[in-house]
Structure formats: structure tokens, C-alpha cells
Motif scaffolding. Structure first.
Motif, PDB file in Angstrom:
ATOM      1  N   ARG A  47     -34.115   7.930  -4.882  1.00 21.37           N
ATOM      2  CA  ARG A  47     -34.434   7.992  -5.786  1.00 21.37           C
ATOM      3  C   ARG A  47     -35.676   8.264  -6.584  1.00 21.37           C
ATOM      4  O   ARG A  47     -35.811   9.025  -7.492  1.00 21.37           O
ATOM      5  CB  ARG A  47     -34.582   6.177  -6.296  1.00 21.37           C
ATOM      6  CG  ARG A  47     -34.034   6.253  -8.274  1.00 21.37           C
ATOM      7  CD  ARG A  47     -32.465   7.364  -8.849  1.00 21.37           C
ATOM      8  NE  ARG A  47     -31.481   6.720  -8.544  1.00 21.37           N
ATOM      9  CZ  ARG A  47     -30.566   7.060  -9.185  1.00 21.37           C
ATOM     10  NH1 ARG A  47     -30.957   7.104  -9.893  1.00 21.37           N
ATOM     11  NH2 ARG A  47     -29.403   6.346  -8.397  1.00 21.37           N
ATOM     12  N   SER A 161     -26.237  -1.736  -3.858  1.00 20.81           N
ATOM     13  CA  SER A 161     -25.307  -0.479  -3.681  1.00 20.81           C
ATOM     14  C   SER A 161     -26.470   1.117  -3.392  1.00 20.81           C
ATOM     15  O   SER A 161     -26.150   2.173  -2.494  1.00 20.81           O
ATOM     16  CB  SER A 161     -24.603   0.015  -4.163  1.00 20.81           C
ATOM     17  OG  SER A 161     -24.996   0.709  -5.576  1.00 20.81           O
ATOM     18  N   SER A 162     -27.497   0.850  -3.636  1.00 22.94           N
ATOM     19  CA  SER A 162     -28.721   1.921  -3.924  1.00 22.94           C
ATOM     20  C   SER A 162     -29.594   1.118  -1.905  1.00 22.94           C
ATOM     21  O   SER A 162     -29.051   1.170  -1.650  1.00 22.94           O
ATOM     22  CB  SER A 162     -29.983   1.610  -3.844  1.00 22.94           C
ATOM     23  OG  SER A 162     -30.412   0.282  -3.659  1.00 22.94           O
ATOM     24  N   GLY A 163     -29.528   2.767  -2.093  1.00 22.96           N
ATOM     25  CA  GLY A 163     -30.317   2.676  -0.031  1.00 22.96           C
ATOM     26  C   GLY A 163     -31.233   1.373   0.334  1.00 22.96           C
ATOM     27  O   GLY A 163     -31.018   0.955   1.132  1.00 22.96           O
ATOM     28  N   VAL A 164     -32.134   1.134  -0.507  1.00 17.71           N
ATOM     29  CA  VAL A 164     -32.908   0.096   0.078  1.00 17.71           C
ATOM     30  C   VAL A 164     -31.519  -0.885  -0.268  1.00 17.71           C
ATOM     31  O   VAL A 164     -31.981  -2.354   0.940  1.00 17.71           O
ATOM     32  CB  VAL A 164     -33.491  -0.167  -1.300  1.00 17.71           C
ATOM     33  CG1 VAL A 164     -34.770  -1.727  -0.265  1.00 17.71           C
ATOM     34  CG2 VAL A 164     -34.722   0.832  -0.790  1.00 17.71           C
ATOM     35  N   THR A 183     -24.507  -5.120  -8.812  1.00 19.92           N
ATOM     36  CA  THR A 183     -23.456  -3.677  -8.777  1.00 19.92           C
ATOM     37  C   THR A 183     -23.115  -4.131 -10.905  1.00 19.92           C
ATOM     38  O   THR A 183     -22.981  -4.772 -10.432  1.00 19.92           O
ATOM     39  CB  THR A 183     -22.643  -2.718  -7.721  1.00 19.92           C
ATOM     40  OG1 THR A 183     -22.599  -1.630  -8.379  1.00 19.92           O
ATOM     41  CG2 THR A 183     -20.859  -3.897  -8.028  1.00 19.92           C
ATOM     42  N   ARG A 184     -23.047  -2.791 -10.464  1.00 17.58           N
ATOM     43  CA  ARG A 184     -22.187  -2.828 -12.288  1.00 17.58           C
ATOM     44  C   ARG A 184     -21.470  -2.298 -12.351  1.00 17.58           C
ATOM     45  O   ARG A 184     -20.229  -2.811 -12.923  1.00 17.58           O
ATOM     46  CB  ARG A 184     -23.004  -1.941 -12.961  1.00 17.58           C
ATOM     47  CG  ARG A 184     -24.628  -1.930 -12.951  1.00 17.58           C
ATOM     48  CD  ARG A 184     -25.566  -0.349 -14.199  1.00 17.58           C
ATOM     49  NE  ARG A 184     -25.276   0.667 -13.086  1.00 17.58           N
ATOM     50  CZ  ARG A 184     -26.287   1.211 -13.346  1.00 17.58           C
ATOM     51  NH1 ARG A 184     -26.903   1.827 -14.059  1.00 17.58           N
ATOM     52  NH2 ARG A 184     -25.904   2.490 -12.653  1.00 17.58           N
ATOM     53  N   LYS A 188     -17.296  -0.920  -6.456  1.00 24.66           N
ATOM     54  CA  LYS A 188     -18.232  -0.657  -5.740  1.00 24.66           C
ATOM     55  C   LYS A 188     -18.412  -2.312  -4.590  1.00 24.66           C
ATOM     56  O   LYS A 188     -18.901  -2.295  -3.733  1.00 24.66           O
ATOM     57  CB  LYS A 188     -19.902  -0.582  -5.620  1.00 24.66           C
ATOM     58  CG  LYS A 188     -20.085   0.928  -6.047  1.00 24.66           C
ATOM     59  CD  LYS A 188     -21.549   1.071  -6.096  1.00 24.66           C
ATOM     60  CE  LYS A 188     -21.371   2.761  -6.752  1.00 24.66           C
ATOM     61  NZ  LYS A 188     -22.853   2.527  -6.869  1.00 24.66           N
ATOM     62  N   TYR A 250     -40.037  -4.230  -6.287  1.00 26.47           N
ATOM     63  CA  TYR A 250     -40.440  -2.968  -5.748  1.00 26.47           C
ATOM     64  C   TYR A 250     -39.228  -1.598  -6.696  1.00 26.47           C
ATOM     65  O   TYR A 250     -39.798  -0.388  -6.440  1.00 26.47           O
ATOM     66  CB  TYR A 250     -39.025  -3.202  -4.596  1.00 26.47           C
ATOM     67  CG  TYR A 250     -38.435  -2.826  -4.332  1.00 26.47           C
ATOM     68  CD1 TYR A 250     -36.979  -3.329  -4.546  1.00 26.47           C
ATOM     69  CD2 TYR A 250     -37.397  -1.976  -4.372  1.00 26.47           C
ATOM     70  CE1 TYR A 250     -35.537  -3.380  -4.376  1.00 26.47           C
ATOM     71  CE2 TYR A 250     -36.584  -0.940  -3.831  1.00 26.47           C
ATOM     72  CZ  TYR A 250     -35.223  -2.013  -4.062  1.00 26.47           C
ATOM     73  OH  TYR A 250     -34.303  -1.865  -3.870  1.00 26.47           O
ATOM     74  N   LEU A 253     -35.496   1.416 -11.426  1.00 27.60           N
ATOM     75  CA  LEU A 253     -34.465   2.037 -12.570  1.00 27.60           C
ATOM     76  C   LEU A 253     -33.985   1.869 -13.977  1.00 27.60           C
ATOM     77  O   LEU A 253     -33.908   2.829 -14.651  1.00 27.60           O
ATOM     78  CB  LEU A 253     -33.158   1.644 -11.479  1.00 27.60           C
ATOM     79  CG  LEU A 253     -33.070   1.613  -9.853  1.00 27.60           C
ATOM     80  CD1 LEU A 253     -31.960   1.292  -9.177  1.00 27.60           C
ATOM     81  CD2 LEU A 253     -33.108   3.459  -9.544  1.00 27.60           C
ATOM     82  N   TYR A 271     -43.995  -5.071  -4.999  1.00 28.83           N
ATOM     83  CA  TYR A 271     -44.421  -4.535  -4.002  1.00 28.83           C
ATOM     84  C   TYR A 271     -44.567  -2.548  -3.777  1.00 28.83           C
ATOM     85  O   TYR A 271     -43.532  -2.382  -4.300  1.00 28.83           O
ATOM     86  CB  TYR A 271     -42.912  -4.987  -2.977  1.00 28.83           C
ATOM     87  CG  TYR A 271     -42.832  -4.504  -1.651  1.00 28.83           C
ATOM     88  CD1 TYR A 271     -43.455  -4.765  -0.768  1.00 28.83           C
ATOM     89  CD2 TYR A 271     -42.092  -3.296  -1.242  1.00 28.83           C
ATOM     90  CE1 TYR A 271     -43.322  -4.395   0.435  1.00 28.83           C
ATOM     91  CE2 TYR A 271     -42.000  -3.107  -0.059  1.00 28.83           C
ATOM     92  CZ  TYR A 271     -42.759  -3.659   1.359  1.00 28.83           C
ATOM     93  OH  TYR A 271     -43.236  -3.064   2.619  1.00 28.83           O
ATOM     94  N   ASN A 273     -43.980  -0.414  -0.681  1.00 27.38           N
ATOM     95  CA  ASN A 273     -43.600   0.436   0.182  1.00 27.38           C
ATOM     96  C   ASN A 273     -44.964   1.505   1.016  1.00 27.38           C
ATOM     97  O   ASN A 273     -45.380   1.242   2.220  1.00 27.38           O
ATOM     98  CB  ASN A 273     -42.781   0.711   1.050  1.00 27.38           C
ATOM     99  CG  ASN A 273     -42.274   0.846   2.054  1.00 27.38           C
ATOM    100  OD1 ASN A 273     -42.168  -0.593   3.108  1.00 27.38           O
ATOM    101  ND2 ASN A 273     -41.493   1.786   3.043  1.00 27.38           N
TER     102      ASN A 273
END
Ligand SMILES: NC(=O)c1ccc[n+]([C@@H]2O[C@H](COP(=O)([O-])OP(=O)(O)OC[C@H]3O[C@@H](n4cnc5c(N)ncnc54)[C@H](OP(=O)(O)O)[C@@H]3O)[C@@H](O)[C@H]2O)c1
Length: 333
Positions: A47, A161-164, A183-184, A188, A250, A253, A271, A273
Motif C-alpha cells: 500500500r 485482509s491486507s498483506g500485513v 474487515t469492512r 471477506k 503501524y 489507511l 511501529y 518496520n
């Protein structure tokens, strides 16, 4: 092994929608001292790269001609002077730790400092490797290293549902803790359960996350929240945390200002990374965590879609911004 001096590279000259990403043929200088040249086999999208492209990232792109892209897997083609740990033919992944505009990896060949390149086991497929470092190291660093997650902890993962988020579900399970996913969208829910979420809270205006979290923990609240969203909703997340618990922020959005919860005692971490694994020793441990998990099957990157061809990068960014995906979007150059 032959090396080419040309690299098809995705650049953008202005901030804007996915259409600003265009492929150029660039001359690639030979790797200098401490550098390695990679043939890129797969790129994992984040993202952050859509935010950089649109001008909403935490630093602005250097324009015109900004590069983009944190994550890649590939093979070493050539090494510069003084590089002794890597050699041509080694399978590797790129462990993002650089300015996107200057070192971004959206290309079919790149030259990078050896310090951001990690050798990967040959058994780890390039698509898997391109989708693995940033998500799992973020989830591992935030949950294990910073928040001190322990077996039996309940961990609330927002934007799961995000990558992280999808990686975090597996990292929580691997620690013997209990992942609660948000999730919204109802669509999902099942996928998140299939990925290992113990419970899914669909937030689209109906469910109060704090109330649900307390209900699922017999009124106590969760020990840890891993939050990708921020904004005004961050304050409500305070109500989901058990007294003395930890909230790790972290992501942002929700681009509105983040409001601090005041139901203390509570620990809030911001956080990052890129700063979490500063030494080769830290990086070796993160790589050990990742590759052992990929080998024993407890970590399995969720791949939403694979696009073939750098020309399809705008399409891949459009999918990311549609938020209809679950997991990582990968582009093979
Ligand atoms: N601090 C760090 O070190 C670090 C490292 C990696 C990533 N990040 C940040 O973490 C965030 C997630 O990155 P990613 O690449 O994993 O994301 P991603 O794969 O693009 O997924 C984002 C998901 O979050 C949900 N979402 C999107 N916009 C939202 C909003 N306004 N409010 C609530 N939910 C929203 C959507 O899921 P639903 O539709 O299912 O809700 C969407 O599918 C980004 O902000 C990124 O910059 C930070």
C-alpha cells in the motif's frame, strides 16, 4: 553469466492515479563497491507504493522520474567490489530498507546495496518470496519483538485482509495466540476464517469492535491490537484492549488524524518496520523466523493475484486501491 546494461523500469513523473506509472528502458550501471545486480523474477506490491504514487505517503516522491517498489525476489547477476556474502546465481529477496524514489524495485533488473538483499532458500518460489518479507517481518516485529505476544493472548488485527493483516493472522497462530480479524466487508469473512482467524468482526457500520472484542474475551479485552487504519477509529480501539494491554499502530489507511485512546493503563507503539531490523543480526533473526515458517508451512503468503508484465503495473495498483483483494498482489516483470 551474462549481464545486461538495460533495465525496463517503472517510473512516474508526477503524483496521481495508477496511470502515471510508465515503463522506461534505463541504462543500468554496473554494480559498484558493496552493490549487487539482480534479475527480478517477481515484485510484491504494498500500500505504501500506492500512497507514494498518489502523494499521500509519509515522505514525498522525488520527481520527475521517481522509482517505486519495496519488495522483489530474483537472482544475483553480478556483484561489485567487496561483496563476499553473495555471488552470481544466488536466489535472493529484497528486504526493503531504502528510499522508494531512489531505489524502488519495479523493474526487471536492479542494482541495490548488498545490505538490503537476503539470500533465500532455493525451495522458496519467487512469487512466494516477493510476497513474504515486508508482511511477515512487520507482523513478527510488531507482535513478537515489540508487543511481546505470548501463547494464549488475544490479538485484534484490523484491516486483516491486507498483506500485513493476512500475515499477522498466521504469525499469531504460530505463537499459540488467538487472532481476531476485522474487515469492512462481509464478502471477506470466510476467507479470513480459512486463513486462520478465530473470529471475524465485520465493521461496516454495524459492529462495535470494542464491544465485540470484549464479548469474545469474556469481558476482559484483547492483550494486543495490531492496527493498520488509525484515524478517529483508533480511539475506539482503546476500548477493545484489556487493562495494561498494548496497541501497535503501524498503518494509516484512514488518512484523517489519529486520536489517542485515553482508557489507561495502555501502551501505544508507533511501529516502523524500516527501523525494526537495523543490524545484520536483527535481519538474520527475521530471516530465520520467515524461512523456518515457510518451510514448516505455518507461514503461507496469501496471494491475491499475479500480473504478468511491468506494463500491467497500473492495473495492479488499481486492484490494490479497489480494496477487493485479500493478501498480496504480485507482478512478474
Ligand atoms: N509501519 C510499517 O512498518 C508498515 C509496514 C507495512 C505496511 N504498513 C502500512 O500498513 C497499511 C496496510 O498495508 P498493506 O500493504 O498490508 O495493505 P493492503 O494489502 O493494500 O490492504 C489494505 C486493506 O485494508 C482495508 N482498508 C483500506 N482502506 C481502509 C480504510 N480507509 N479504513 C479501513 N480499512 C481500510 C481494506 O480491507 P477491507 O476492505 O477488508 O476492510 C484493504 O483491503 C498501510 O497503511 C501501509 O502503509 C506499515
Amino acid at each position: 553469466m551474462t549481464t545486461s546494461t538495460t533495465a525496463r523500469t517503472v517510473l512516474f513523473d508526477e503524483t496521481g492515479g495508477p496511470e502515471v506509472l510508465r515503463v522506461h528502458d534505463l541504462r543500468l550501471p554496473a554494480p559498484g563497491p558493496g552493490e549487487v545486480q539482480l534479475k527480478v523474477e517477481a515484485l510484491g506490491l504494498n500500500r505504501a507504493e500506492a500512497l507514494l504514487r498518489s502523494g499521500a505517503y509519509y515522505y514525498p516522491p522525488t520527481l520527475p522520474g521517481s522509482r517505486n517498489g519495496y519488495e522483489a525476489a530474483g537472482v544475483v547477476e553480478a556483484v561489485g567490489g567487496g561483496v563476499t556474502d553473495l555471488a552470481p546465481g544466488d536466489p535472493v529477496l529484497v528486504a526493503a530498507d531504502f528510499h522508494l524514489s531512489t531505489h524502488g524495485v519495479y523493474a526487471d533488473r536492479v542494482v541495490l546495496p548488498e545490505t538490503v538483499v537476503v539470500r533465500r532458500p532455493a525451495a522458496v518460489h519467487p512469487v512466494t518470496a516477493a510476497a513474504a518479507w515486508l508482511t511477515y517481518s512487520t507482523a513478527y516485529g510488531a507482535l513478537q519483538v515489540v508487543a511481546g505476544m505470548r501463547p494464549g493472548d488475544h490479538v485484534l488485527i484490523t484491516g486483516a485482509s491486507s498483506g500485513v493483516g493476512t500475515a499477522a493472522i498466521q504469525v499469531v497462530r504460530r505463537a499459540g495466540a488467538v487472532p481476531i480479524a476485522t474487515t469492512r466487508t462481509e464478502v471477506k469473512r470466510q476467507r479470513l476464517l480459512d486463513l486462520g482467524a478465530a473470529h471475524v468482526v465485520v465493521t461496516d457500520g454495524e459492529k462495535d469492535v470494542a464491544k465485540e472484542s470484549r464479548r469474545l474475551t469474556s469481558g476482559r479485552g484483547v492483550e494486543i491490537v495490531l492496527d493498520a487504519i488509525g484515524g478517529p477509529g483508533f480511539q475506539e480501539l482503546g476500548g477493545a484492549v484489556a487493562p495494561g494491554g498494548t496497541l501497535v499502530s503501524y498503518g494509516w489507511l484512514d488518512l484523517r488524524p489519529t486520536v489517542l485512546p485515553m482508557n489507561w493503563p495502555l501502551t501505544v507503539h508507533g511501529y516502523a518496520n524500516l527501523a525494526a531490523f537495523p543490524t545484520p543480526e536483527d535481519r538474520r533473526r527475521a530471516a530465520g523466523y520467515l524461512f523456518s515458517g515457510l518451510a514448516d508451512g505455518s507461514l503461507r503468503p496469501e496471494i491475491a493475484e499475479v500480473f504478468d508484465g511491468l506494463d500491467r503495473m497500473p492495473e495492479a495498483h488499481r486492484l490494490m486501491e479497489s480494496n477487493t483483494h485479500t493478501g498480496k498482489i504480485v507482478v512478474r516483470p
